[in-house]
Scaffold this motif. Structure first.
Motif, short mmCIF file in Angstrom:
data_model
loop_
_atom_site.label_atom_id
_atom_site.label_comp_id
_atom_site.label_asym_id
_atom_site.label_seq_id
_atom_site.Cartn_x
_atom_site.Cartn_y
_atom_site.Cartn_z
N LEU A 149 18.92 21.78 -27.20
CA LEU A 149 19.34 21.80 -28.60
C LEU A 149 18.49 20.88 -29.45
N LEU A 150 18.16 19.70 -28.95
CA LEU A 150 17.34 18.78 -29.73
C LEU A 150 15.97 19.37 -30.03
N ASN A 151 15.49 20.25 -29.16
CA ASN A 151 14.17 20.85 -29.35
C ASN A 151 14.22 22.22 -30.04
N SER A 152 15.34 22.91 -29.95
CA SER A 152 15.38 24.30 -30.40
C SER A 152 16.32 24.59 -31.55
N PHE A 153 17.31 23.75 -31.77
CA PHE A 153 18.26 24.02 -32.86
C PHE A 153 17.71 23.41 -34.14
N ASN A 154 16.95 24.21 -34.88
CA ASN A 154 16.26 23.69 -36.07
C ASN A 154 16.56 24.48 -37.34
N ARG A 155 17.48 25.44 -37.26
CA ARG A 155 17.85 26.21 -38.44
C ARG A 155 19.32 26.58 -38.40
N ILE A 156 19.95 26.52 -39.56
CA ILE A 156 21.27 27.11 -39.76
C ILE A 156 21.10 28.14 -40.88
N GLY A 157 21.14 29.40 -40.53
CA GLY A 157 20.78 30.42 -41.50
C GLY A 157 19.32 30.25 -41.88
N LYS A 158 19.06 30.10 -43.18
CA LYS A 158 17.69 29.91 -43.67
C LYS A 158 17.35 28.44 -43.87
N LEU A 159 18.30 27.56 -43.59
CA LEU A 159 18.10 26.13 -43.85
C LEU A 159 17.49 25.43 -42.64
N SER A 160 16.43 24.71 -42.85
CA SER A 160 15.83 23.89 -41.79
C SER A 160 16.68 22.64 -41.58
N ILE A 161 16.87 22.28 -40.31
CA ILE A 161 17.65 21.09 -39.97
C ILE A 161 16.92 20.26 -38.93
N LYS A 162 17.34 19.02 -38.80
CA LYS A 162 16.83 18.12 -37.78
C LYS A 162 18.00 17.60 -36.97
N CYS A 163 17.91 17.71 -35.65
CA CYS A 163 19.01 17.29 -34.78
C CYS A 163 18.66 16.01 -34.03
N ASN A 164 19.69 15.22 -33.78
CA ASN A 164 19.53 14.05 -32.92
C ASN A 164 20.88 13.75 -32.26
N GLU A 165 20.81 12.97 -31.20
CA GLU A 165 22.05 12.57 -30.51
C GLU A 165 22.61 11.32 -31.18
N LYS A 166 23.94 11.23 -31.22
CA LYS A 166 24.60 10.06 -31.79
C LYS A 166 25.57 9.47 -30.78
N ASN A 167 25.83 8.18 -30.94
CA ASN A 167 26.85 7.53 -30.13
C ASN A 167 28.23 8.00 -30.59
N PHE A 168 29.18 7.94 -29.67
CA PHE A 168 30.52 8.43 -29.99
C PHE A 168 31.16 7.63 -31.13
N ASP A 169 30.80 6.34 -31.24
CA ASP A 169 31.41 5.54 -32.30
C ASP A 169 30.85 5.88 -33.68
N GLU A 170 29.88 6.81 -33.74
CA GLU A 170 29.34 7.29 -35.01
C GLU A 170 29.91 8.64 -35.40
N LYS A 171 30.92 9.08 -34.69
CA LYS A 171 31.48 10.41 -34.97
C LYS A 171 32.13 10.45 -36.34
N LEU A 172 32.09 11.64 -36.94
CA LEU A 172 32.75 11.87 -38.22
C LEU A 172 34.25 12.01 -38.02
N ASP A 173 35.01 11.69 -39.05
CA ASP A 173 36.43 11.97 -39.02
C ASP A 173 36.65 13.47 -39.14
N LYS A 174 37.60 13.97 -38.39
CA LYS A 174 37.91 15.40 -38.44
C LYS A 174 38.87 15.66 -39.59
N ILE A 175 38.35 16.23 -40.66
CA ILE A 175 39.17 16.54 -41.83
C ILE A 175 39.49 18.03 -41.81
N ILE A 176 40.77 18.33 -41.76
CA ILE A 176 41.20 19.72 -41.68
C ILE A 176 41.50 20.22 -43.09
N LYS A 177 40.79 21.26 -43.51
CA LYS A 177 40.99 21.84 -44.84
C LYS A 177 41.83 23.11 -44.72
#
Length: 264
Positions: A149-177
């Motif tokens: 994934l770090l090498n191959s997941f570089n697009r969401i639709g037409k948008l270019s993205i950059k991926c990296n691994e994060k520590n668990f203590d950097e996780k986002l809060d899960k906000i349910i809409k």
């Protein structure tokens, strides 16, 4: 060690898909006992976790831990290991991936992210919860896919993205809409609820249930007349996921006033 009769451990299960999962869990427990090595499941929904634990608890020789990274994670893996091992000594079997892009011009949705991951050939069961924020996307994934994934997941639709691994203590809060739906139904039955949510007639609602396109509390629904109650979780393929938030009494025509939350 003698061979294990999988049917003995799954005889409390009725649905074929749950029996298949149960047999898979039996095999995993057997491997953990035979090899004295740590094993793990793929990501499971809450019903899958319930089924798996009902199997694992029948084995005295193994222990388990559940991990999904995010608080109140809906999808989690179960790590299964010989009972003499200590959970604190077991490395995580999943990683937290972060995707950054110019989301001001493309507001990626959960469906966009999942679709892009699946288009890479990744199986859904290898991916955990996906959290989408205005600045960043995070998701849990099995560790075996980290480098890919770090090498191959570089697009969401037409948008270019950059991926990296994060520590668990950097996780986002899960906000349910959610969106609120105030509905009237003739009876506190599953088919009535499906018809109201999807704005279709009862016959079409029953057809969805017969086609196994409806889940009630993460189980594939089989009865049109299944009772429904507050806090039940419902998913309808093609329509989305919902929660019966409250039953608010009856109308003069004895119809039930209900509040349903649609996850968006």
């Amino acid at each position: 060690m003698s061979s294990i009769d999988g049917s003995f451990y799954t005889k409390h299960l009725n649905r074929e898909d749950e029996i298949v999962l149960g047999r898979r869990i039996v095999d995993i427990c057997n491997r953990a006992m035979r090899s004295y090595e740590i094993q793990e499941t793929d990501f499971l929904d809450p019903r899958g976790v319930e089924v798996a634990i009902s199997i694992i608890n029948r084995f005295d020789e193994v222990s388990y831990s559940i991990q999904g990274i995010f608080d109140n994670a809906e999808r989690a893996i179960i790590t299964i290991y010989p009972s003499y091992m200590c959970e604190d000594d077991i490395d995580s079997r999943i990683v937290l991936i972060s995707a950054i892009g110019n989301f001001k011009f493309f507001r990626a949705s959960h469906r966009d992210v999942l679709g892009s991951l699946l288009n890479l050939g990744i199986e859904r069961d290898k991916i955990g919860d996906i959290i989408v924020s205005p600045e960043e996307i995070q998701f849990a994934v099995k560790k075996e896919l980290e480098h890919f994934l770090l090498n191959s997941f570089n697009r969401i639709g037409k948008l270019s993205i950059k991926c990296n691994e994060k520590n668990f203590d950097e996780k986002l809060d899960k906000i349910i809409k959610t969106e609120t739906l105030n509905l009237n139904i003739s009876a506190l039955r599953l088919d009535s609820l499906i018809a109201a949510i999807a704005n279709i007639n009862r016959k079409k609602a029953c057809d969805l249930i017969s086609a196994e396109k409806v889940k009630l509390n993460w189980r594939i629904a089989t009865k049109n007349s299944a009772d429904i109650k507050e806090n039940d979780q419902i998913s309808i393929r093609g329509f989305g996921r919902f929660k019966l938030s409250s039953v608010n009494g009856q109308t003069k025509k004895d119809r039930f006033r209900i509040t349903v939350l649609k996850y968006v």
